[in-house]
Each structure stands twice: as C-alpha cells, then as structure tokens.
Design a protein around this motif. Structure first.
Motif, PDB file in Angstrom:
ATOM      1  N   GLY A  51       0.376  -1.256   0.401  1.00  0.00           N
ATOM      2  CA  GLY A  51      -0.003   0.112  -0.062  1.00  0.00           C
ATOM      3  C   GLY A  51       0.487   1.433   0.060  1.00  0.00           C
ATOM      4  O   GLY A  51       0.557   2.763  -0.155  1.00  0.00           O
ATOM      5  N   GLY A 119      -5.031   2.085  -0.950  1.00  0.00           N
ATOM      6  CA  GLY A 119      -3.648   1.726  -0.368  1.00  0.00           C
ATOM      7  C   GLY A 119      -4.446   0.485   0.489  1.00  0.00           C
ATOM      8  O   GLY A 119      -4.156  -0.406   0.423  1.00  0.00           O
ATOM      9  N   CYS A 122      -5.132  -2.565  -0.847  1.00  0.00           N
ATOM     10  CA  CYS A 122      -4.443  -3.366  -1.004  1.00  0.00           C
ATOM     11  C   CYS A 122      -4.231  -4.185   0.254  1.00  0.00           C
ATOM     12  O   CYS A 122      -3.663  -5.024   0.426  1.00  0.00           O
ATOM     13  CB  CYS A 122      -3.322  -2.453  -1.447  1.00  0.00           C
ATOM     14  N   ARG A 123      -3.913  -3.545   1.543  1.00  0.00           N
ATOM     15  CA  ARG A 123      -3.520  -3.938   2.495  1.00  0.00           C
ATOM     16  C   ARG A 123      -4.482  -5.086   3.232  1.00  0.00           C
ATOM     17  O   ARG A 123      -3.816  -6.247   3.951  1.00  0.00           O
ATOM     18  CB  ARG A 123      -3.789  -2.875   3.789  1.00  0.00           C
TER      19      ARG A 123
END
Length: 551
Positions: A51, A119, A122-123
């Motif tokens: 991220g 971000g 995606c984490r």
C-alpha cells in the motif's frame, strides 16, 4: 563497475512469482491459492509495506472484488463508503455548469460503487492472501528479468548496497533470483520489468502507442458542514482549456476527508505547460475554494495513469509469464476506473496458470489468458469506450462529450461502436511541441493555503530515498537535456515532473541539468513525456520512494 554476469546469486523456486502487491497482483495470488492451496506463490513489493506505493482516485466498481471474495463485506473489507450522489461539471474560470446525469450512458453511473483508499484495500487483500499461505515480501524491488532464452524464468529482487557510481560497496547484498513456472508482472503503469520484456519480445508491435495521463491527488480534512459522505464530483474545462485534456475528481470518503485529484493527459503539445501548477490553480476555482476553506491538507502524491485502452493493449502473455492490470493498460478512461479490471486480470491469469500447472506445463505462453481478457469482461469494458480518448485528443472536449457519448450509448445498447476504432496516433513524448511554436504560461504563485509549491507538497508524500545509492533515473545520453531539450523544448522536465526532481541550474559555466532523485514519487512521467526519450526510470533499492498512508 562490476559486470552483472560476475554476480552470483542464490535462487528460490516457486510455482508463480508475482511482481507488485497492487490489486492485480494480490488478486492473482489469492485466486491461485483458492484454486490449489498447495501452489507456492510469492508476491514481491518494492514499497516499504503493501500500500505504500498505491495511489488511486478511487471510486471502486466492486465487480472484481465480488468475483474474487464474494463475502468481502462479512470479512471486513475497507470498502464501506457507497456513492450517494454523482455530479459532473464543466468549469469556467468564475463558475460552472452542471451536466445532467440523464444523457450519460449507464456505464458512467457510479450507482453501487464505493469511494475507497486503494492503499488500504490492498493492505486488506494482502491479509487475505497471507491467510491463504501466500508469501509477501515488501521492500523487495524486482530490478531485473531472469531469462532462459526468450522465456521469462524469474526476476532478481532485493539488491542493496551499490555505491552512487554503481560499484559494489562494503555492505553490498546481491539479492536473489526468484524463479517461477510462471511470472506475473503487476508493477503498475510503465513498470521497468514490463519495459525490459517489451523491448526484447516486442509485445506492443501490433497495438497503438500506449497513452498516459498524470494524476495528482491530495487528501483534505474539511469542515463537517461541507462534508457529504459518498458524494462524487468530476469536472472538466478550466483551468486546462485548450492547452491539454484532463479534469478533476473530488470524492467525499469518510471522517470528513475529501480526496481532491487532478488529471492531465500527457499528449499536450505546449512544453511550457506545468501540470502540477494547473492542479494548484484548479483549487482556486470558487466551487473548490469554498469546499476547502478552513480545511487541512493531509497528504499528496502523484502517478501516471494508462489511458490507451483497447487500442493500446499489448500482447498480454509471453513464454513464462503475463502482464496484469496497469502493466498492460486496462483503465476505462471516461469512467476513470481501472482497479476492477486489474483485479479481474489477476483472476484470469491465475485461472490460466493454475490449469497449466495442473496439466504439467510450465514456462510456455498462457494464451488462454489473452483470450479471457480480450473476449471477457475486461475487453467488453474497454471496447465500449475506446473512441472517447482519441476523439478528445483530436477534436477537443466538446466533441468528445458529444461524439463520445453517442458512441458509448450505441455500444452500451448494441455492443457495436458506430465510429469504428479511432487510432491514438503518436506517443505522448512525440506529441510535445517545440518551444518556439508556443508561449510560456504565467502561473500564479501558490498562496500556502489552497495551493503549495512542489517541494512543500512532496513532504506530504513521505518520500525517502537512501542518498548513497545510484540515481535510479538514468540518462541514455547525459548531454541531451542541455544540448537538445533546453533549446528545442525549454527542457520540459522542469515542469512535467510533479515532484521537482529535475532542474536546470545556471552557474558560471552555463546551464546544468540536475536530478534530485530523492524527491521522486515514482510517477514515471519523466519516462513517458521526455520528448527525446532520454530518461529511463528504474527501480531504486527496495522500500524507497513514497510512503502513502491511505492513498
């Protein structure tokens, strides 16, 4: 400088090696493990954490997430702010005209979509992948392709400790070779490995040149009385006018945070255009200035966006691997969305690779993936809008709004584009005009309240590069910036870079070209827009670059 052939590296073997922990790479990793838990899958990420290098608008069409993890809501995905209202404006300097929603093709509607931090998405995807047994290595920049003839066998990752001149220092670590039965390239826009592969295998031979935009984004915390959770605003027109294509987005996310972004198409001709300052000027429009009055800027970042769409898709598979998501260019330009297609591309590639490995294959071309992308949901999404960008580039904003809408409406209803397929023409670098044919643009100085100078804003990207390493921004010919670009194009690198990396400095011996690589936010604009194609973006050592907290 030590020859690469003299370096001995250890190697590790995997079923699938994935470069890039963005939505495409992580979706591929998850899908592979869903199909066969015994598959060995590794994801390499150049950012300090998953991220850290992700920057996107973003309004997410959840179709890819629905397909990958149908129960994502129950699993706590950070996808909670559903779009409540959708507004589109054409701006003039002092006012705006709202374009009603009803004449727009249904594909332009954001009903059922979500405002997100990609971000953070995606984490969360990385957590899902690790729970399935995927190995994820952040801070591991993949810097080279490992070849076996013309087959992509793997990548080199984790090289550290070179001196500024490229020689090997005392603390040098050669990194490792990670070999895979298949290698998935999911680096994002203008990735350095994708460029290496394309240069050798000529994957782009039969498509139009890829087209790009520069996207810049700030996050602001606004007054509660001006915050409208779920509101989406897009604008076109001022301040760009006829100087360039592009527009803005304003997304009301959560916790009084508003995502303010600006996109400039990189096929502009005037080398005096200053995309970053166009963004700063945009915030002084009365509509935007009112929203940001008394607000606090939290973060800043920038990155390039692929805009070529259907016409510019390269060959997607090659011996030993595939290109995913923005490494291939799967953004739907009028929708300003590509994350859903990136996720679907990861799913399709995983399906193709898992089937091949089950059949005892490895290292060949996954042609089923090409077919699934072009003949499936991604192809359908991109084909319907394929003429909007080239119409805009050739005929301007008004024609794009009218002709593009007719073309999209017809394609939406019938699957057929009445305008056929328009070509993009030349590359964005070749579109740059000569300085003598254009006039400099006078930009207002930033006021420090709504608008900011580049270096001040770069501090809000939390960018850091170890200064003792080699500069990752390479010049093919060090003489070109001053000998060619300065007299011919007024050296546009001074202006197109949104992080102030490039300067022309005058001293007693004359002008010098200075590269402040420590400021680089990895947007890749220089690699795209340099009119002499003299700048080559390569990966710095792993973990360096921006550290976006929630972009």
């Amino acid at each position: 400088m030590t020859d690469q052939t003299e370096i001995v590296r250890e190697s590790m073997e995997y079923d699938v090696v994935i470069v890039g922990a963005g939505p495409a790479g992580l979706s591929a990793a998850i899908r592979l493990k869903q199909i066969d838990a015994e598959l060995s899958v590794v994801v390499l990420e150049k950012g300090s954490e998953v991220g850290a290098h992700i920057l996107s608008g973003a309004v997410l069409d959840p179709c890819g997430l629905d397909r990958l993890i149908p129960d994502w809501r129950d699993k706590g995905a950070p996808v909670t702010t559903e779009v409540t209202d959708d507004n589109f404006y054409v701006l003039g300097e002092a006012g705006q005209v709202r374009v009603p929603n009803w004449p727009m093709p249904p594909l332009m509607s954001n009903h059922g979509n979500y405002i997100v931090s990609m971000g953070n998405v995606c984490r969360w995807l990385a957590e899902q992948a690790e729970d399935l047994g995927v190995e994820i290595f952040p801070g591991m920049a993949a810097s080279q392709v490992v070849w076996d003839g013309d087959r992509v066998k793997g990548v080199v990752a984790g090289e550290f400790g070179r001196e500024p001149d490229g020689s090997i220092g005392d603390g040098y670590e050669p990194g490792m070779e990670l070999h895979g039965k298949y290698v998935f390239i999911a680096e994002g826009v203008r990735g350095s490995l994708a460029k290496q592969i394309d240069a050798r295998l000529n994957l782009s031979a039969h498509g139009d040149p890829q087209k790009f935009g520069l996207g810049m984004k700030e996050i602001w915390e606004v007054s509660p009385d001006k915050f409208h959770k779920g509101r989406v605003v897009h604008t076109m027109g001022w301040p760009l006018g006829k100087n360039a294509g592009g527009g803005s987005f304003i997304y009301h996310l959560e916790n009084n945070q508003v995502l303010v972004g600006f996109v400039v198409h990189l096929n502009y001709a005037n080398p005096y255009l200053y995309p970053y300052m166009e963004f700063q000027r945009f915030k002084h429009h009365p509509m935007v200035a009112d929203l940001l009055e008394g607000a606090k800027r939290i973060s800043y970042g920038a990155r390039a966006i692929t805009e070529g769409g259907w016409q510019s898709l390269p060959q997607l598979s090659f011996d030993g691997g595939v290109l995913l998501g923005c490494s291939a260019g799967m953004v739907n330009v009028p929708r300003i969305k590509g994350n859903h297609n990136a996720m679907i591309s990861g799913i399709e590639a995983a399906d193709a690779a898992a089937a091949a490995i089950k059949a005892g294959r490895e290292g060949d071309r996954l042609t089923d993936y090409d077919g699934a992308v072009r003949g499936g949901a991604i192809g359908a999404d991109l084909k319907r809008v394929r003429n909007v960008k080239p119409i805009w580039s050739r005929l301007g904003l008004s024609a794009s709004l009218m002709l593009g809408a007719v073309d999209m409406w017809t394609a939406n209803l019938t699957g057929w584009n009445p305008l056929g397929t328009w070509s993009h023409g030349k590359s964005d670098a070749a579109a740059t005009g000569k300085a003598r044919d254009h006039k400099p643009i006078d930009y207002p100085r930033p006021d420090g309240k709504l608008s900011f100078d580049r270096l001040t804003n770069v501090a809000f990207s939390f960018t850091n590069h170890e200064e003792s390493q080699p500069c990752h921004l390479k010049l093919r010919d060090p003489s070109v910036p001053i000998a060619v670009n300065l007299p011919e194009y007024a050296e546009p690198a001074q202006r197109y870079c949104p992080a102030g990396v490039y300067e022309v400095v005058e001293d007693a011996s004359g002008p010098r070209f200075v590269i402040n690589f420590q400021n680089c936010v990895h947007c890749k604009t220089c690699d795209i827009k340099d009119p002499s194609q003299n700048i080559v973006w390569t990966t710095p050592q792993g973990g360096d670059g921006p550290n976006y907290p929630n972009m």
